[in-house]
Structure formats: C-alpha cells, structure tokens
Enzyme design. Structure first.
Site, mmCIF file in Angstrom:
data_model
loop_
_atom_site.group_PDB
_atom_site.id
_atom_site.type_symbol
_atom_site.label_atom_id
_atom_site.label_comp_id
_atom_site.label_asym_id
_atom_site.label_seq_id
_atom_site.Cartn_x
_atom_site.Cartn_y
_atom_site.Cartn_z
ATOM 1 N N CYS A 1 0.843 -1.251 0.209
ATOM 2 C CA CYS A 1 -0.060 0.183 0.022
ATOM 3 C C CYS A 1 0.913 1.291 -0.033
ATOM 4 O O CYS A 1 2.139 1.204 0.238
ATOM 5 C CB CYS A 1 -0.871 -0.140 1.332
ATOM 6 S SG CYS A 1 0.031 0.132 2.754
ATOM 7 N N CYS B 1 3.605 1.586 2.629
ATOM 8 C CA CYS B 1 4.923 1.035 2.463
ATOM 9 C C CYS B 1 5.819 2.064 1.876
ATOM 10 O O CYS B 1 7.007 2.096 2.206
ATOM 11 C CB CYS B 1 4.653 -0.156 1.522
ATOM 12 S SG CYS B 1 3.677 -1.368 2.332
ATOM 13 N N ASP C 1 6.217 28.884 -29.023
ATOM 14 C CA ASP C 1 7.396 29.207 -30.011
ATOM 15 C C ASP C 1 7.198 29.154 -31.383
ATOM 16 O O ASP C 1 6.360 28.250 -31.507
ATOM 17 C CB ASP C 1 8.764 28.722 -29.391
ATOM 18 C CG ASP C 1 9.833 29.034 -30.029
ATOM 19 O OD1 ASP C 1 10.043 30.272 -30.214
ATOM 20 O OD2 ASP C 1 10.639 28.076 -30.829
ATOM 21 N N ASP D 1 11.052 24.192 -28.279
ATOM 22 C CA ASP D 1 11.860 23.366 -28.876
ATOM 23 C C ASP D 1 12.597 22.469 -27.672
ATOM 24 O O ASP D 1 13.474 21.572 -28.067
ATOM 25 C CB ASP D 1 12.910 23.794 -29.808
ATOM 26 C CG ASP D 1 13.822 24.664 -29.259
ATOM 27 O OD1 ASP D 1 13.946 24.874 -28.150
ATOM 28 O OD2 ASP D 1 14.722 25.182 -29.971
ATOM 29 N N ASP E 1 14.819 27.085 -25.725
ATOM 30 C CA ASP E 1 13.726 27.516 -25.079
ATOM 31 C C ASP E 1 13.995 27.319 -23.478
ATOM 32 O O ASP E 1 12.931 27.597 -22.934
ATOM 33 C CB ASP E 1 12.332 27.575 -25.431
ATOM 34 C CG ASP E 1 12.206 28.136 -26.898
ATOM 35 O OD1 ASP E 1 12.728 29.158 -27.077
ATOM 36 O OD2 ASP E 1 11.585 27.521 -27.859
#
Length: 813
Positions: A104, A107, A513, A707, A711
């Site tokens: 779960c 854990c 862009d 890109d 950027d």
C-alpha cells in the site's frame, strides 16, 4: 521437456539464447548478456566461493541471491553495478531497484523515510504502481549494500532492476496473491457450511456438543486463512509497529486478529459468540480486492515495461560494409557507433542510426505514438526499438546504449514515475492522519458498546476498524496519474515530471514558440515568381537540378519541392557565399543571391519582384545568360496540423500567444495563417521570460510549447512546459512533457486527457471521502457486520481503480 535455468540468477533461459560462463572448471549456461558479464566479473575477481556457498544453501539460487550477495558485499563491486548504477558526479551514484513486499501507499512512506536516514543517502523515490525505486547516495559516505540491508531490515527486499526480473517478480506476486485468495475462499465456503446450521437451528434444535463440534471445525478451517492468507496484513502491521507508525495494515490486522482471538477464546470456553465465518469472509473479500487492484495496476504500467523490452538481444553486424557483407550475430550491447547492421523485415532495429542501403518502412508507434509506418530510404534516420516492416535495411549505427532515443524516453518516464506530485503527497498525509483518528474512534466505540451491549462490542469494533481503512483514499490519485501518463505516452506525449498531468489540466494560456514548434525549423519553398519563358514548375525543376550536389539547406528545400522532376545538368560548381552554377542545354544557369545571379546577364529585376524582396523572407534568384527566369521565396514552413491545433485549443476556451525571436513580418505572417492574435516578435530569451512572468502575475496558468533546449529558460518559467521531441537532445530536455511524434495535434489530445484525468481524480477523492463518512457512522451504530465491512473496504478500493482504468485508450489505439 523442462526449460533449463540460468546458473547465475535462476530464471528460465530463453530457447534462442546460447550463452555460457566457465565456473569451477565447468561451462555454466546463463540467460542473458548481463548475467554472463556479472558471472565473469565474479570469477575474475576471485569470488567463485559465492557460487559454492550459494549452491550449498537449501533455497533456490534465485531466492538465496540477496543474502549471499550481502555477505560477499558484491553489490558494492563496480563490475556488478554496471547494469543498474549510474554516476551522477565524481562520488554521487544513482541505482535503479525493484522492491518486493509493497502492499500500500504507507509502504512507500516507510521505505523512503527509513532509507533517507542512512549515511550518504541524498535521495530516494519509490513508485507505488511499478514498485521501482531510485536511490542516490555518496559512495564515500555509504555503500549500496548498506542501503539494501536497511531496506531488508524493515521487511522488504530490493533487487537491481531489469525487465526480466521485474516480470518474474510481477508473476510471483500474482501467483502468491492468487493462492492466498484461493485458500481464503475455500476456507470461507467450508466455514459457512458449519455456520449456517447454527444460524438456522431453533431453540433446542442443536445440542451443545454438536455446536461445540461445529465451532472446533470452523476453528481448524479458519487457521490457514488467518495464518497464511491474512499473513501480509499481520506482517505489515508488525513492520509499522516496529517503526512506531500506523499504516493501512494496522486496522485490518487489529480487526482480523481481535475477531479471531475472541472466537478462539469462545471456542475454548464454550461460551460467547464466534466470528470465524466473518473472519474468513472479509479476509477473502479484502484479498480479492487487492488482487484485482494489483492486476489493474500492473496492466496500467505496461507501457513502461514494453518500452524497456523493445531493444533486441542480438544484432546482425556486417563485417566490412560495403566490401564484405559477411554477417556476425553479436549481442546488441556490443555494437559501437560506425558499425553497420542488417535489419531484416520483421526485426527490431537494434540502435539509433542512418539507413545506408535499402528501402522499407518502420513501425515507431510505441516510441512516437504514430500508428502509420514511417518510410525509410537511404539517408533517413531510424530509431532503435522500431520494427522494420517491409524490406531489408543496412543501417549505420550512430547511438548505442544509454545514448539512444529509446533509453532517453525510458529514463524520462522513470523520472516522472518516481516523483510524487503534490496531490499524492496531500492524500497520503490525510490518509495517515485518518488512520490515527480511526484507531481512536475504534477504541471509543469499543468502550461505549462494552457499556451498552458487551455481546455486540467486538464485532462492531472490528467493523469500524475494517470498513473505514482509507485504502481508496491512498489509491485515488497515484493510480489515475499512472494510467494517464501511460495513455499520454501511447499518444506520443511523454510525461517527464510528476506534476505535468495535473498542471496541464489547469492551464489557461498556451504560449507557442515559432521556429521548430509551429514551423518545421528548416527552410521550405513557399512561393515561386516566374520572370521569363518558363513557368513555376519548370523553374523549380531546373533550380533543383543545379542544386543537386549542394549541401545548403536552401538547395535541399528546392530538391524536396521538385521531387523526381529535377532537370539533369552538367558541370555544377559552387561559389561560396553566392550560389550554384551549371550548364543546361549548353547555356550557363545560376541559382543564388540576386546580385550574383544578375552578373550573368546584367539586367535589372522587374518591378513585380519588389514585393517579394521586401517581405522579410529569404529570396533566391534563378537566371541564365538570356535573363531572369524566376525568384524563389523561402521560409520556415508551417506544420500542416498547426492550424487545426490552434483552432481546437481556442475552442476549448484557452488563450493563445506566439513568442519568437524572428522579425515582425515573419511572425505576423505565421500568426495570421494560424489565427493567433497575441504576437511578440524579435523577443530575446529575457523578453520571453518576462512575458510569461507577466501572464502569471495576472493569475494565468501558462503552458509553454517550445523546442526543449533553446527555449529552456522560458520553459522552466512556465507552470507546465511541452518540448518538441525530435533530434538527439531528448535526454537533455527539462520540459514537463515531450512531444515525441512532433505532431501538434497530440497536444490537444493530451490536454483533453489531462482534463479527464483531473475529473477522475476528483471523482475518486469524492467517492473515498463520501464512503468513509457514510460507512463510519453506520459501522459505529452497528449496522455493518464484519463481512459487510470487508466487502465495503475492498469494493471502495476496487471502484477507484476501475474508475481510473477508464482513462486507458481502447486496445489498438
């Protein structure tokens, strides 16, 4: 015929694998290159005693492996670490592990917090859906074997991650869970056979000795259910008590244990009520719910495992292409850049490369999300992991191993899966506090009902403990996000940051862009203005013929526009910085700068050329000795799906903007063609950053599409960023999502899927809270029996998983 097992790891050896290593003077068969390399390292470093000690143990080699390795400190050996440990800096290391025993979300919390306290550990992330872990540590301050020992000390087992082991552990987990469900179900049915007569018997219809016999038979049948089937609940609770915390297993273990012990006492003393039927029933329902949840989770993460298995084990390397085409079957891991391999139809391409001979198509669907095969001709790039469809291809290897595009994709997916988004952390904190409050409420209920009606106190308390365990709450977010990430990856939009799905769903502005995003990022022929005796098509064909040997991007654009119609010319030469010249039908022809081309005939350009020259795009002239023939206008071609993408996003109510460093006329032309009103041209990286920041100050949630590398600053500033995934820089991107196929329409699909995911998460959370707030008072008032509590708890968790599975696309899409 029985399948032989690997001498090193104990897993079955595939039928087409014939590998061996010499250990103790004998050839030992192994299942893969990795096991062969590790075994050779063990022998080469004088550690053959490892195998002798291991073979003397009563357990199977595979089960005994972690204990022996810990004793020999083999996990700290550099050769052994090659396959799953990466160097982040001079002394910092990162290991990819898979952890057994996780049941779960609690854990995950326990493992992360316990390992983080170990000396030298810089970070640890564990993913609940995949059970994979990533651990970073300083090797000068701590050892990997100590980290694995720390994991083992709290009841879990960690192994180096590889696909085969992951699949084997998943199968083992399913098999073990199914056996526990079977034992619980069988025990439940048999106990009910003895409980029903007692329930139906009227006053005096059953003698005391017969009722006692029924109780003892029920006790015997319940023992394996509690001792075997319910063992994971007790182990988990004991582990939590050892760490002085409460997890999901604690209330279940308390409820099962209390009901069983009370029933045993009632059986021994022949007094009171027994609850063996309720114990077996809700253990069966709880385990059944967990089993269905586990299979759904494993199915949800299948995309990651499928990608990890794409690379073939072997490749057909050409000895000395093209002179000698003798083939040698070699492990794919032995390939090096510059090697030439033959890929037959139906085979998987073993590495990133370039086609040097042959024509075919490749199925790159699992890597890019594009279902249609992609044509491959000499000069075309191919992606390792894609399937060659039609004809044989000779491929020159460019990238291998961790440098391949597939490795970058898998690495980015692993990074995303191991991060825990804000929603998941919040749900886990609420669940942990809820359990603590639940134990307090259960204690108060027990005391209250003991005073009101002692005969009902026990089973009401058990029902309170079981029915409101917040398993559904802890599953509500991570399962939905895991499934959504897999669905996005299948669509070609790779999630690389854990928060991406949630943030993309809340986006209010999309900022694009231009170069390489809305456009191709390379020149394309946009317009032809004929100026002489030839029409536009003929001029394009002639210019392409003159440029047939040119490596200039404009020459490539002309050849692409002309296609097979390019004219044959002779004597083509290049004048650097000016253009190309050649002979066509005995007449000199030039293609290039207008002033240089004009020197050939000394004529002025006509007035009609003025508008073309003043448009801001690149213009190239074509002329021969008789005069001007044509002007060609080049620009960055707009992607064909860009207009539809912009239109769909606007229809969804989003604000759109275009940011570019290009000149204003060029930016305006693209924006007008696509219908984008907000345009910022000639923008520096700083100006782009400031623009996005100004939007955010106005309350906007900005999704930036660029890109990926050029950027980087503005992508980092936006709340969620999407990078175009083409090229070799995929692994370097820091974007939150990567568009693998470079098809902008996938952004629209991704946005709508993210919105659906957020709705599903909200539905899951609402259901979890409503269920607990309704079930708790009903259980406190005695309207919920223990077996009903088991159905309610497992059913609520299963409902959350099934609701999340609606995010998966239908098979074949």
């Amino acid at each position: 015929m029985s399948q032989s097992l690997c001498y090193h790891c104990g897993l079955p050896i595939p039928p087409d694998v014939a590998l061996a290593v010499r250990v103790g003077g004998q050839e030992r068969a192994v299942c893969c290159i990795g096991c062969q390399a590790v075994a050779q390292a063990i022998v080469a470093n004088g550690l053959e005693d490892y195998y002798r000690n291991r073979d003397a143990l009563p357990d199977s080699p595979r089960e005994a492996l972690p204990t022996v390795l810990e004793g020999l400190v083999l996990y700290d050996h550099a050769e052994f670490q090659k396959g799953f440990v990466h160097a982040l800096s001079e002394h910092e290391r990162e290991a990819a592990l898979i952890v057994e025993g996780i049941t779960c979300a609690a854990c995950i919390w326990l493992i992360e917090h316990h390992v983080a306290k170990q000396p030298g550990v810089a970070g640890v992330e564990v993913n609940f859906s995949t059970h994979r872990a990533r651990v970073r540590w300083n090797e000068q301050q701590g050892k990997l074997s100590d980290i694995l020992a720390a994991i083992a000390a709290i009841g879990y087992r960690a192994h180096p991650y590889d696909t085969a082991r992951s699949e084997e552990l998943a199968r083992k987990e399913r098999r073990s869970a199914l056996w526990r469900v079977f034992v619980a179900g069988f025990g439940m049915m048999q106990v009910m056979m003895y409980a029903v007569p007692v329930y139906l018997a009227g006053e005096g219809d059953m003698t005391a000795d017969i009722e006692s016999l029924m109780r003892w038979a029920s006790l015997v049948l319940t023992l394996p259910v509690v001792g075997y089937s319910a063992a994971p609940f007790f182990r988990g609770a004991w582990r939590d008590f050892g760490q002085r915390r409460v997890g999901m297993d604690v209330p279940v273990a308390l409820g099962v244990g209390a009901a069983f012990l009370a029933s045993v006492w009632a059986t021994l003393t022949a007094s009171g009520e027994v609850y063996f039927d309720s114990v077996t029933m809700f253990v069966f329902f709880l385990l059944g719910g967990r089993y269905l949840e586990m299979t759904a989770r494993q199915r949800a993460v299948s995309i990651t495992e499928a990608l990890a298995k794409l690379m073939p084990a072997f490749a057909a390397r050409v000895a000395a292409y093209p002179a000698d085409r003798v083939l040698a079957q070699v492990p794919a891991t032995d390939l090096r850049p510059g090697d030439v391999v033959l890929v037959r139809p139906g085979e998987i391409i073993p590495a990133d490369g370039i086609v040097v001979e042959g024509q075919s198509s490749a199925n790159e669907g699992l890597l890019t999300g594009e279902s249609a095969p992609v044509p491959k001709v000499p000069g075309a790039t191919v992606i390792g992991g894609a399937v060659n469809v039609d004809g044989p291809l000779y491929v020159r290897v460019e990238q291998v191993g961790e440098a391949t595009r597939l490795a970058a994709i898998v690495g980015l997916m692993e990074r995303a899966s191991l991060e825990r988004p804000r929603l998941v952390q919040l749900a886990d904190r609420i669940a942990a506090r809820f359990i603590q409050a639940l134990l307090g409420v259960a204690a108060a209920v027990a005391v209250t009902w003991w005073l009101v009606d002692p005969a009902r106190a026990l089973w009401i308390t058990v029902s309170v403990l079981v029915v409101t365990c917040p398993c559904a709450l802890s599953l509500a977010t991570p399962v939905a996000l895991t499934i959504a990430s897999g669905a996005l990856a299948r669509a070609g939009l790779l999630v690389t940051r854990s928060h991406a799905v949630e943030t993309l769903a809340r986006a209010t502005h999309f900022v694009f862009d231009k170069t390489g995003t809305l456009t191709y990022g390379r020149p394309a022929l946009l317009d032809v203005l004929p100026l002489g005796r030839l029409d536009g098509t003929a001029c394009t064909a002639l210019a392409a013929g003159v440029e047939h040997a040119s490596e200039h991007p404009l020459g490539a654009a002309l050849r692409e526009a002309a296609g097979a119609s390019a004219q044959a010319v002779s004597g083509a030469t290049n004048t650097p910085g000016c253009g190309m010249q050649a002979l066509f039908e005995g007449c000199e022809v030039r293609v290039g700068r207008a002033d240089w081309v004009g020197e050939l005939h000394r004529q002025a350009l006509p007035e009609s050329a003025g508008a073309l020259l003043d448009g801001g795009d690149t213009v190239v002239a074509l002329a021969d000795e008789t005069g001007w023939l044509a002007l060609f206008r080049f620009g960055d071609g707009i992607r064909p799906e860009a207009a539809a993408t912009v239109s769909a996003l606007r229809a969804a109510g989003l604000r759109l903007a275009l940011l570019t460093g290009d000149a204003a006329p060029v930016a305006a032309r693209v924006a007008q063609a696509l219908g984008i009103d907000e345009v910022r041209a000639e923008a520096t990286p700083e100006a782009k950053h400031a623009y996005v920041e100004s939007l955010q100050k106005q309350g906007a949630v900005v999704a930036m599409v660029g890109d990926g590398v050029n950027d980087a600053p503005v992508l980092a500033r936006a709340q969620v960023s999407v990078a175009m995934g083409g090229g070799s820089q995929l692994a370097r991107t820091q974007a939150d999502l990567v568009l693998l196929s470079e098809n902008l329409e996938q952004i629209v699909r991704g946005y709508h899927l993210a919105r659906r995911s957020l709705r599903v998460i909200r539905q899951n959370l609402v259901w979890s809270f409503v269920y607990n707030f309704v079930a708790l008072p009903l259980a406190m008032l005695g309207f919920v029996t223990p077996w009903m509590a088991g159905i309610g708890m497992s059913g609520s968790s299963l409902l959350v998983v099934l609701n999340s599975l609606r995010l998966q696309p239908p098979e074949g899409r």
